[in-house]
Design a protein around this motif. Structure first.
Motif, mmCIF file in Angstrom:
data_model
loop_
_atom_site.group_PDB
_atom_site.id
_atom_site.type_symbol
_atom_site.label_atom_id
_atom_site.label_comp_id
_atom_site.label_asym_id
_atom_site.label_seq_id
_atom_site.Cartn_x
_atom_site.Cartn_y
_atom_site.Cartn_z
ATOM 1 N N VAL A 83 -4.699 -29.232 10.677
ATOM 2 C CA VAL A 83 -3.741 -28.634 9.769
ATOM 3 C C VAL A 83 -3.829 -27.119 9.886
ATOM 4 O O VAL A 83 -4.914 -26.545 9.874
ATOM 5 N N VAL A 84 -2.667 -26.476 9.993
ATOM 6 C CA VAL A 84 -2.623 -25.016 10.030
ATOM 7 C C VAL A 84 -2.648 -24.513 8.597
ATOM 8 O O VAL A 84 -1.884 -24.966 7.760
ATOM 9 N N ARG A 85 -3.525 -23.594 8.321
ATOM 10 C CA ARG A 85 -3.666 -23.081 6.964
ATOM 11 C C ARG A 85 -2.952 -21.730 6.855
ATOM 12 O O ARG A 85 -3.507 -20.699 7.188
ATOM 13 N N ALA A 86 -1.713 -21.782 6.411
ATOM 14 C CA ALA A 86 -0.952 -20.564 6.182
ATOM 15 C C ALA A 86 -1.170 -20.120 4.742
ATOM 16 O O ALA A 86 -1.504 -20.925 3.882
ATOM 17 N N TYR A 87 -0.981 -18.842 4.496
ATOM 18 C CA TYR A 87 -1.250 -18.350 3.153
ATOM 19 C C TYR A 87 -0.393 -17.130 2.847
ATOM 20 O O TYR A 87 0.278 -16.582 3.703
ATOM 21 N N THR A 88 -0.457 -16.733 1.578
ATOM 22 C CA THR A 88 0.271 -15.571 1.090
ATOM 23 C C THR A 88 -0.666 -14.377 1.020
ATOM 24 O O THR A 88 -1.750 -14.474 0.464
ATOM 25 N N ALA A 89 -0.232 -13.274 1.576
ATOM 26 C CA ALA A 89 -1.007 -12.037 1.494
ATOM 27 C C ALA A 89 -0.595 -11.312 0.212
ATOM 28 O O ALA A 89 0.588 -11.092 -0.036
ATOM 29 N N ARG A 90 -1.564 -10.966 -0.607
ATOM 30 C CA ARG A 90 -1.294 -10.265 -1.863
ATOM 31 C C ARG A 90 -1.869 -8.853 -1.768
ATOM 32 O O ARG A 90 -3.028 -8.676 -1.432
ATOM 33 N N VAL A 91 -1.015 -7.885 -2.079
ATOM 34 C CA VAL A 91 -1.406 -6.482 -1.965
ATOM 35 C C VAL A 91 -1.018 -5.763 -3.254
ATOM 36 O O VAL A 91 0.097 -5.935 -3.754
ATOM 37 N N ASP A 92 -1.933 -4.981 -3.791
ATOM 38 C CA ASP A 92 -1.670 -4.119 -4.942
ATOM 39 C C ASP A 92 -1.773 -2.671 -4.480
ATOM 40 O O ASP A 92 -2.815 -2.247 -3.982
ATOM 41 N N LEU A 93 -0.686 -1.933 -4.631
ATOM 42 C CA LEU A 93 -0.655 -0.529 -4.226
ATOM 43 C C LEU A 93 -0.524 0.346 -5.458
ATOM 44 O O LEU A 93 0.169 -0.007 -6.407
ATOM 45 N N ALA A 94 -1.160 1.498 -5.415
ATOM 46 C CA ALA A 94 -1.043 2.481 -6.495
ATOM 47 C C ALA A 94 -0.718 3.837 -5.876
ATOM 48 O O ALA A 94 -1.395 4.270 -4.940
ATOM 49 N N ILE A 95 0.333 4.454 -6.387
ATOM 50 C CA ILE A 95 0.695 5.790 -5.912
ATOM 51 C C ILE A 95 0.750 6.728 -7.113
ATOM 52 O O ILE A 95 1.000 6.299 -8.240
ATOM 53 N N ASP A 96 0.501 7.994 -6.867
ATOM 54 C CA ASP A 96 0.540 9.020 -7.913
ATOM 55 C C ASP A 96 1.882 9.737 -7.875
ATOM 56 O O ASP A 96 2.426 10.010 -6.796
ATOM 57 N N ARG A 97 2.389 10.051 -9.054
ATOM 58 C CA ARG A 97 3.610 10.846 -9.153
ATOM 59 C C ARG A 97 3.228 12.288 -8.849
ATOM 60 O O ARG A 97 2.282 12.842 -9.398
ATOM 61 N N LEU A 98 3.987 12.901 -7.951
ATOM 62 C CA LEU A 98 3.747 14.294 -7.586
ATOM 63 C C LEU A 98 4.370 15.208 -8.630
ATOM 64 O O LEU A 98 5.302 14.813 -9.345
ATOM 65 N N PRO A 99 3.892 16.446 -8.750
ATOM 66 C CA PRO A 99 4.487 17.382 -9.711
ATOM 67 C C PRO A 99 5.974 17.615 -9.402
ATOM 68 O O PRO A 99 6.378 17.681 -8.245
ATOM 69 N N ASP A 100 6.776 17.726 -10.450
ATOM 70 C CA ASP A 100 8.222 17.963 -10.345
ATOM 71 C C ASP A 100 8.951 16.856 -9.572
ATOM 72 O O ASP A 100 9.993 17.108 -8.961
ATOM 73 N N GLU A 101 8.416 15.652 -9.562
ATOM 74 C CA GLU A 101 9.060 14.533 -8.880
ATOM 75 C C GLU A 101 9.727 13.660 -9.938
ATOM 76 O O GLU A 101 9.105 13.286 -10.928
ATOM 77 N N ASN A 102 11.003 13.320 -9.727
ATOM 78 C CA ASN A 102 11.699 12.495 -10.707
ATOM 79 C C ASN A 102 11.456 11.008 -10.412
ATOM 80 O O ASN A 102 10.845 10.647 -9.405
ATOM 81 N N TYR A 103 11.967 10.167 -11.296
ATOM 82 C CA TYR A 103 11.688 8.724 -11.193
ATOM 83 C C TYR A 103 12.300 8.121 -9.929
ATOM 84 O O TYR A 103 11.696 7.261 -9.302
ATOM 85 N N GLU A 104 13.494 8.558 -9.549
ATOM 86 C CA GLU A 104 14.145 7.996 -8.363
ATOM 87 C C GLU A 104 13.353 8.307 -7.091
ATOM 88 O O GLU A 104 13.248 7.470 -6.201
ATOM 89 N N THR A 105 12.789 9.500 -7.012
ATOM 90 C CA THR A 105 11.988 9.866 -5.844
ATOM 91 C C THR A 105 10.704 9.046 -5.790
ATOM 92 O O THR A 105 10.293 8.583 -4.717
ATOM 93 N N VAL A 106 10.097 8.850 -6.950
ATOM 94 C CA VAL A 106 8.892 8.007 -7.010
ATOM 95 C C VAL A 106 9.236 6.589 -6.583
ATOM 96 O O VAL A 106 8.485 5.939 -5.847
ATOM 97 N N LEU A 107 10.397 6.109 -7.022
ATOM 98 C CA LEU A 107 10.829 4.758 -6.672
ATOM 99 C C LEU A 107 11.065 4.628 -5.172
ATOM 100 O O LEU A 107 10.697 3.603 -4.572
ATOM 101 N N ARG A 108 11.639 5.629 -4.536
ATOM 102 C CA ARG A 108 11.855 5.589 -3.079
ATOM 103 C C ARG A 108 10.509 5.587 -2.335
ATOM 104 O O ARG A 108 10.360 4.891 -1.333
#
Length: 155
Positions: free
Chosen positions: A51-76
């Motif tokens: 049996v081939v054992r396939a699985y889901t890769a789970r990743v948690d990323l954290a990024i910091d908001r830069l100074p003078d950066e708006n929400y749309e830029t953080v989202l991009r």
């Protein structure tokens, strides 16, 4: 006192060719057993493969908001990080069938998840775009105290 003993005919008369045949009879089953193990293994693998054992890769990323950066830029930036992480997960391990990524943003000590990317390998192969497969968290803007920014993009 008399002693009664039974004698076997083969022990009375020496037959050297019988001992030679007996030695070969013992070797032949051993050779058959050793030679038949490899084809028997191939046959069992052909009938019932592992049996081939396939699985889901789970990743948690954290990024910091830069100074003078708006929400749309953080989202991009969060979308770009999720896109790179998904591609890396599929490239590094061929057994990964699904990728689940959560991107969180930190702003002045507040941390909130902004998007979750859940995609399968065939979906990613057909359209490797994080905006298509991402789910955006609507409350992230207020949790990060960025309410004065523009509206969230529509999917």
């Amino acid at each position: 006192m008399s002693k009664i003993s039974a004698h076997l005919p083969s022990s009375i008369t020496p037959f050297s060719f019988i001992s030679q045949i007996a030695g070969r009879i013992r070797i032949i089953p051993l050779l058959v057993l050793l030679i038949s193990t490899v084809p028997a293994w191939f046959l069992t693998e052909a009938i019932a493969p592992q049996v081939v054992r396939a699985y889901t890769a789970r990743v948690d990323l954290a990024i910091d908001r830069l100074p003078d950066e708006n929400y749309e830029t953080v989202l991009r930036r969060a979308e770009a990080a999720a896109r790179a992480s998904a591609q890396r997960s599929f490239d590094q391990d061929i057994l990964v069938t699904d990728v689940s990524i959560i991107v969180s943003v930190q702003n002045n000590g507040s941390i909130a998840p902004v998007l979750a990317l859940d995609v399968s390998r065939p979906e990613w192969r057909s359209r490797p775009d994080a905006q298509i497969w991402a789910t955006y968290f609507k409350t992230a803007r207020s949790l990060l105290f960025l309410e004065n920014s523009q509206e969230l993009p529509k999917k």
